[in-house]
Design a protein around this motif. Structure first.
Motif, PDB file in Angstrom:
ATOM      1  N   SER A   1       0.688  -1.012   0.026  1.00 30.59           N
ATOM      2  CA  SER A   1       0.050   0.072  -0.302  1.00 30.59           C
ATOM      3  C   SER A   1       0.951   1.040   0.057  1.00 30.59           C
ATOM      4  CB  SER A   1      -0.914  -0.071   1.263  1.00 30.59           C
ATOM      5  OG  SER A   1      -0.199   0.326   2.455  1.00 30.59           O
ATOM      6  N   ILE A   2       0.141   2.300  -0.413  1.00 31.90           N
ATOM      7  CA  ILE A   2       1.275   3.612  -0.453  1.00 31.90           C
ATOM      8  C   ILE A   2       0.107   4.568   0.365  1.00 31.90           C
ATOM      9  CG2 ILE A   2       2.113   5.410  -1.785  1.00 31.90           C
ATOM     10  CD1 ILE A   2       2.119   3.294  -4.242  1.00 31.90           C
ATOM     11  N   ALA A   3       0.666   5.176   1.365  1.00 28.50           N
ATOM     12  CA  ALA A   3      -0.329   5.963   2.288  1.00 28.50           C
ATOM     13  C   ALA A   3       0.317   7.445   2.156  1.00 28.50           C
ATOM     14  CB  ALA A   3      -0.165   5.305   3.845  1.00 28.50           C
ATOM     15  N   PHE A   4      -0.379   8.461   1.751  1.00 31.22           N
ATOM     16  CA  PHE A   4      -0.207   9.788   1.995  1.00 31.22           C
ATOM     17  C   PHE A   4      -0.766  10.290   3.231  1.00 31.22           C
ATOM     18  CE2 PHE A   4      -0.638  14.318   1.130  1.00 31.22           C
ATOM     19  CZ  PHE A   4       0.512  14.456   0.332  1.00 31.22           C
ATOM     20  N   ILE A   5       0.116  10.892   4.143  1.00 28.25           N
ATOM     21  CA  ILE A   5      -0.392  11.146   5.547  1.00 28.25           C
ATOM     22  C   ILE A   5      -0.313  12.503   5.676  1.00 28.25           C
ATOM     23  CG2 ILE A   5      -0.242  10.578   7.714  1.00 28.25           C
ATOM     24  CD1 ILE A   5       1.243   8.157   7.020  1.00 28.25           C
ATOM     25  N   THR A   6      -1.396  13.358   5.988  1.00 27.60           N
ATOM     26  CA  THR A   6      -1.006  14.778   6.670  1.00 27.60           C
ATOM     27  C   THR A   6      -1.162  14.663   8.128  1.00 27.60           C
ATOM     28  OG1 THR A   6      -3.486  14.848   6.084  1.00 27.60           O
ATOM     29  CG2 THR A   6      -1.841  15.759   4.408  1.00 27.60           C
TER      30      THR A   6
END
Length: 323
Positions: free
Chosen positions: A264-269
Motif C-alpha cells: 500500500s501507499i499512504a499519503f499522510i497529513t
C-alpha cells in the motif's frame, strides 16, 4: 506459534464517495454553493460512523497509479542491506521493518527534494524512474488530499476555504510505501496491529490483495474489500479531537492473506508538531460540550511512540479528554 485471529465478519459495504462533481469547484474562491450538496450528507455519515470511506472518480490517471504501484513493489523487493541504507534514528521518517511489516517513510513531501534525497541513499547512482514516478504520485495525491479535507470541512458546516487556510494549510505531508507479509504465512495472522492513526488524514492506495480490516463502533471487525483504482481515506485521532469528537478516527488493522504479499501507499497529513489542537467554537454547543483539553500534536505523537505496547491507540486521545 501465534494463533490465528478470530474470523472476522465478512466485508461491509463502506461508503463510496464520488468526488468527480467537486474536483473543479473545490479550487474556487467561493465554496458556499457546495454546502447543500447531497453528497455531503453521505460523507458526514461516513465520518461519523466509520471515520473511513472509499474515494472514486478522483481525477488521478490510472497510469500514474499503476506505475506507482510497480515502482513501490520494485523498491520493497530490494535486498535488506540496500533498504537499510535509508534507516535512521527516526524510523517513521526512513526505513523500518518488523517480521511482518516494512515501510519506507519519505518525510515532508511538501519539500521538492524530499523523495530525491531518500532515493540517493538507496541508489547513489540515481534512479530517475522511481524518483519521477513517486514525485508525480505525491504531487497528485497532495492536491487530492487538499480537496478531500475541504469536502470534510464543508460536511461539518464550516467555511471550508477559511478553515483550511487557518488550520490545515501548514500540515506536514508524508508518504509511506508499505509492505506486509508473514514469515510463517499463517492466514489470519495480524501483520499490522489494530490502531487508530494519530495523524490528521490518510489517503491510502492499496493493491488488490486485501487484508485491511476496520472495527465498527460495536467492536466488530469487517474486511475492507479492495476497490480497483480507488483510494481509502481514513481520519486520525488528531482530527477526531479537532472536530470535538464529532467524527470518528478509524480503528483498523491488516491481517495476512496467505502467500501473496500486500502493498500500500499512504499519503499522510499531520498537524504541525507545535500546533495546539482545539475544536473550533462552531463545533461546540450546549448539546455537544468540549470533550478534549487543548494539546499540542507533539504530545499525542509522543504518547504513541513511547507506548508501543498498547495496540489500540485510540486510548491515547483519552489522555486529553475533559476540560
Amino acid at each position: 506459534m501465534p494463533l490465528p485471529l478470530e474470523p472476522s465478519i465478512d466485508q461491509v459495504d463502506l461508503p463510496v464517495i464520488d468526488i468527480s462533481e467537486f474536483l473543479e469547484d473545490l479550487d474556487g474562491e467561493d465554496l458556499s454553493q457546495l454546502r447543500d450538496h447531497p453528497l455531503l450528507a453521505k460523507l458526514r455519515k461516513a465520518c461519523k460512523e466509520w471515520g473511513l470511506f472509499y474515494l472514486v472518480n478522483h481525477g488521478i490517471p490510472v497510469e500514474i497509479l499503476d506505475k506507482s504501484q510497480k515502482a513501490s513493489r520494485d523498491l520493497l523487493s530490494m535486498p535488506i542491506e540496500v533498504k537499510d541504507r535509508v534507516t535512521t534514528s527516526k524510523p517513521i521518517d526512513s526505513y523500518y521493518r518488523s517480521p511482518n511489516f516494512e515501510t519506507f517513510g519519505f518525510p515532508d513531501t511538501t519539500k521538492s527534494d524530499s523523495i530525491a534525497q531518500t532515493c540517493l541513499k538507496i541508489w547513489p547512482e540515481g534512479n530517475a524512474n522511481f524518483s519521477e514516478t513517486t514525485e508525480k504520485y505525491a504531487v497528485c495525491v497532495s492536491k487530492l488530499s487538499e480537496k478531500v479535507t475541504k469536502m470534510i470541512l464543508l460536511s461539518l458546516g464550516l467555511d471550508a476555504k477559511a478553515f483550511y487556510h487557518s488550520h490545515f494549510e501548514k500540515c506536514t505531508a508524508k508518504l509511506h510505501i508499505n509492505g506486509y507479509s508473514s514469515e510463517k504465512k499463517l492466514i489470519g495472522e495480524e501483520t499490522l496491529p489494530s490502531h487508530a492513526d494519530s495523524a490528521c488524514l490518510t489517503v491510502l492506495y492499496q493493491d488488490d490483495v486485501g487484508g485491511l480490516q476496520i472495527r465498527s463502533q460495536e467492536g466488530e471487525w469487517f474486511n475492507v474489500k479492495p476497490l480497483s483504482h480507488s483510494f481509502v481515506v481514513n481520519l486520525g485521532d488528531s482530527f477526531k479531537a479537532w472536530t470535538n469528537g464529532g467524527y470518528r478516527s478509524a480503528v483498523h488493522r491488516v491481517v495476512c492473506k496467505g502467500w501473496i504479499n500486500r502493498m500500500s501507499i499512504a499519503f499522510i497529513t499531520t498537524f504541525p508538531m507545535e500546533m495546539e489542537i482545539w475544536a473550533p467554537a462552531e463545533l461546540v454547543d450546549d448539546n455537544n460540550p468540549r470533550r478534549y483539553k487543548p494539546f499540542q500534536y507533539s504530545l499525542l505523537k509522543h504518547e504513541v511512540q513511547t507506548n508501543k505496547e498498547i495496540k489500540d491507540r485510540t486510548t491515547f486521545l483519552e489522555l486529553f479528554a475533559g476540560i
